[in-house]
Motif scaffolding. Structure first.
Motif, short mmCIF file in Angstrom:
data_model
loop_
_atom_site.label_atom_id
_atom_site.label_comp_id
_atom_site.label_asym_id
_atom_site.label_seq_id
_atom_site.Cartn_x
_atom_site.Cartn_y
_atom_site.Cartn_z
N SER A 86 20.77 75.64 -21.57
CA SER A 86 20.64 74.60 -22.77
C SER A 86 22.12 74.45 -23.59
O SER A 86 22.06 73.54 -24.53
CB SER A 86 19.68 75.26 -23.89
N ASP A 132 16.33 72.71 -20.69
CA ASP A 132 15.69 74.10 -21.51
C ASP A 132 16.32 75.23 -20.88
O ASP A 132 16.35 76.22 -21.54
CB ASP A 132 14.25 73.97 -21.56
N ARG A 155 20.49 74.38 -30.70
CA ARG A 155 20.08 75.09 -29.39
C ARG A 155 20.24 76.62 -29.38
O ARG A 155 20.31 77.27 -28.42
CB ARG A 155 20.25 74.54 -28.17
#
Lengths: 423, 300
Positions: A62, A59, B190
């Motif tokens: 990424s 995260d 993302r």
């Protein structure tokens, strides 16, 4: 009409067949590439099952080497245009017949780009959500939707131009100007746009000060026009060696001129960037992390200084007359390509994520599985480019033509050897 | 084609196919295959009420099959005349991270790998620069002298960069100000995670896992229903609670009373009062122009 269709199908069939024949060197090369492709496919199958956890991404960081390679290859694809401009705008004869090799490289590069973004998706099964009409393409707000459009458009443009010119050569007819010249000019503008749009992908993120800088776009273009033609210089020499296709040294030196100017501009922009970051003493944390390390973390520091060293050495070699000799020119080209690959990959994509917008430092290292997928895609790209060349070289030489339709194809049993150069 | 070349071609073809099959063999372990029903599922905003009913039933069945508990999944719509705002009192927060864990429990967040929507930063006195914050603090007891604590979660921006960059409209801002994700539409690129200046979005890098006994069966489609591998998720102000008039879980659990939540369009709400009367309140990274609906304030 049916006759034209039949001719075209015969053309495609013969092109397809010739991709499967060659001498032992050809089979060895293709065999090795196929093995790497399959290794990559295997790694991707594992990623599909277990998710992107098989990569080094998190995260915090990424995006990783997939997007880094994607970014580099968009540049390579865009740089094909640097062969087109001299030919169609300045009527440079030396490069005229070589344009097709550059454009085929662009096609192969775009195929690799599309592969790299696909493997980066968490839900590749939902790709159809991107198709206008079927899905919900967020155009024009999202720069990624721009990228989808310009990349696919550029692929179509180049496939059309190459395909049309090759088919005309195959049939020994003069290409109709209206059928390709307008597309060539559109493609020139389009090439600049694919890399600009890719730069804007990063520049448009206000929360990432490392990317949110107006110099990123110009640097993308300058570095692409360095690495792309450098790659073409090497590719042309390989073509010259393994086929009897005639390529002059002057053509290579024309490309050298392009690499030279682009590299000078690229290094100049780098100096601007580094000065702005460090002189005032309030540099962006990501830049510190990249160039000198931050709070004891410095995984990228050796990478970026390698890249900068390669770029500087390449620049000096390029301005010296020394690089007129092919041996030195080749070394220079390799330095350019590796330097810019690092700079656009490890040097641009990764540090944008470190530290995170909340100041956390998590470093990134690609996993083995991730690396295998990258190797697989590069092998796939090389495989595609080899096949394109395997088809187009005999056509350009007139050995694969409509007139010899009834004869066995070159390279087939009984016909003259295909790849081995005639003395 | 003569006999020899036929045999040769067949041998090459067969070994090629075998190699291809071998390289694809990991796919046999793909248990979460995509059914046709899920493959063709429409975008949230295009589902008719009838189709939504079907989809909710299907999700309830899927959750029951996977976790052995029958959930109640609802498609809760935003209320008219409501715009949610969060206010957090930095003077009061003691950094206990109870909000983090309440959020994990309420919103069915993955336990392995661990996903959390709220990140609490331990900040040194005198600075609001997040780069000076400490993420992994673990002292015997909190609060520690010389520090204050700043929890960060989705700021529910009025001008959200994540929504702008999504290539497929899989994330958007609802009329009550909550930015939501359609977990069945996200392609997992993302880009939103890269765009968010508050590091508020989380990606499911693998199939999330939650112990059966920890499942919260009170679920919302755009809220806390279980997610799948490869999609993005984020704080949604506990849509399954707040849209039926309850407080978010992070607020209810806070032992220090540092968290306030309510409707900014209602002049009598607590958050309206706070923003009207507190002398100092800030939006994180105000200079980026994202205009968060999450305010940090200080007691005066």
């Amino acid at each position: 009409m049916t006759r034209a269709l039949r001719d075209y199908l015969v053309f495609l069939r013969r092109c397809g067949r010739i991709a499967f024949v060659g001498d032992w060197r050809y089979y060895l090369w293709m065999g090795v590439l196929t093995v790497f492709c399959l290794l990559g496919l295997n790694a991707y199958a594992k990623q599909l099952v277990n998710g992107l956890i098989t990569t080094g991404m998190s995260d915090q960081v990424s995006w990783g080497v997939y997007i880094a390679n994607f970014t580099f290859l968009v540049g390579v694809a865009a740089a094909a245009v640097m062969m087109v401009i001299p030919v169609y705008i300045y009527d440079n004869e030396e490069l005229h017949d070589l344009v097709i090799f550059g454009e085929l490289l662009a096609v192969a590069a775009i195929l690799m780009c599309l592969a790299f973004v696909t493997v980066d998706l968490g839900r590749p099964d939902r790709f159809w959500h991107l198709i206008p009409g079927l899905g919900q393409l967020n155009f024009p707000a999202s720069m990624l939707s721009w990228d989808v459009i310009v990349l696919n458009g550029y692929l179509l443009l180049n496939v059309h131009i190459c395909g049309y010119l090759l088919y005309c050569r195959y049939r020994d007819m003069k290409p109709s100007q209206w059928f390709y010249i307008p597309f060539v000019f559109v493609a020139i503008g389009w090439a600049v746009s694919i890399h600009t749009v890719t730069a804007f992908l990063y520049v448009g993120l206000g929360g990432r000060p490392f990317w949110n800088s107006s110099i990123v776009g110009p640097r993308f273009i300058a570095s692409a026009f360095t690495a792309g033609p450098a790659l073409i210089i090497l590719a042309l020499q390989i073509i010259r060696r393994v086929t009897e296709y005639h390529i002059t040294d002057r053509a290579l030196l024309t490309l050298r001129g392009i690499v030279q100017v682009s590299m000078l501009i690229n290094v100049f922009l780098l100096v601007n960037e580094v000065f702005k970051e460090f002189y005032t003493g309030n540099s962006v944390a990501s830049s510190q992390y990249l160039y000198v390390g931050l709070h004891g973390y410095h995984a990228l520091v050796p990478w970026i200084w390698t890249a900068i060293t390669f770029n500087l050495v390449a620049m000096f070699l390029l301005v010296l007359p020394l690089s007129r000799s092919l041996k030195w020119l080749n070394l220079t080209c390799v330095l350019c390509i590796v330097g810019i690959w690092i700079e656009k990959g490890m040097g641009l994509v990764i540090p944008g994520f470190i530290p995170t917008p909340l100041g956390q430092i998590v470093e990134y290292r690609p996993s083995l599985n991730e690396t295998l997928i990258c190797v697989g895609i590069w092998a796939f790209g090389l495989l595609s480019y080899t096949v394109f060349l395997r088809m187009s070289v005999p056509i350009l030489q007139g050995r694969l033509a409509k007139t010899n339709e009834s004869l066995p194809d070159p390279g087939m049993d009984g016909a003259p050897a295909s790849l081995a150069a005639k003395p | 084609m003569d006999r020899r070349s036929f045999l040769r071609t067949s041998a090459v073809l067969a070994s090629g196919l075998a190699a291809l099959a071998a390289s694809l063999s990991p796919l046999r372990k793909l248990d979460d295959y995509v059914s046709l029903e899920r493959f063709v599922q429409k975008y949230y905003k295009e589902l008719t009420p009838e189709e939504m009913k079907q989809v909710l039933k299907r999700i309830e069945n899927e959750v029951e099959r996977q976790y052995g508990i029958r959930p109640h999944v609802r498609d809760l719509k935003p209320m008219d005349g409501v715009e949610y705002v969060y206010a957090l009192n930095l003077t009061r927060c003691i950094g206990c991270r109870k909000c983090v864990h309440a959020c994990v429990q309420e919103n069915n967040l993955s336990r392995t790998p661990e996903i959390q929507y709220i990140r609490v930063l331990k900040m040194p006195h005198g600075s609001l620069d997040v780069e000076k914050g400490e993420h992994n603090y673990a002292p015997e007891s909190v609060p520690e002298k010389g520090f204050f604590y700043m929890p960060v979660q989705c700021q529910q921006c009025k001008n959200p960069p994540c929504v702008k960059v999504c290539p497929v409209h899989a994330t958007w801002q609802e009329t009550d100000g909550i930015t939501v994700v359609d977990y069945d539409w996200c392609i997992g690129c993302r880009y939103c995670e890269a765009a968010c200046p508050y590091w508020a979005r989380r990606f499911n890098f693998t199939q999330p896992s939650i112990p059966k006994e920890r499942i919260n069966p009170d679920m919302a489609y755009l809220g806390n229903r279980p997610r799948r591998q490869g999609v993005m998720e984020k704080c949604h102000f506990c849509i399954q609670r707040t849209r039926v008039g309850r407080y978010p879980a992070c607020l209810e659990v806070c032992p220090a009373g540092a968290r306030k939540f309510g409707n900014i369009l209602d002049p009598n709400s607590e958050v309206s009062y706070i923003l009207r009367t507190k002398r100092v309140f800030i939006q994180l990274k105000e200079e980026l122009g994202t205009s968060p609906r999450f305010f940090y304030y200080f007691d005066t």
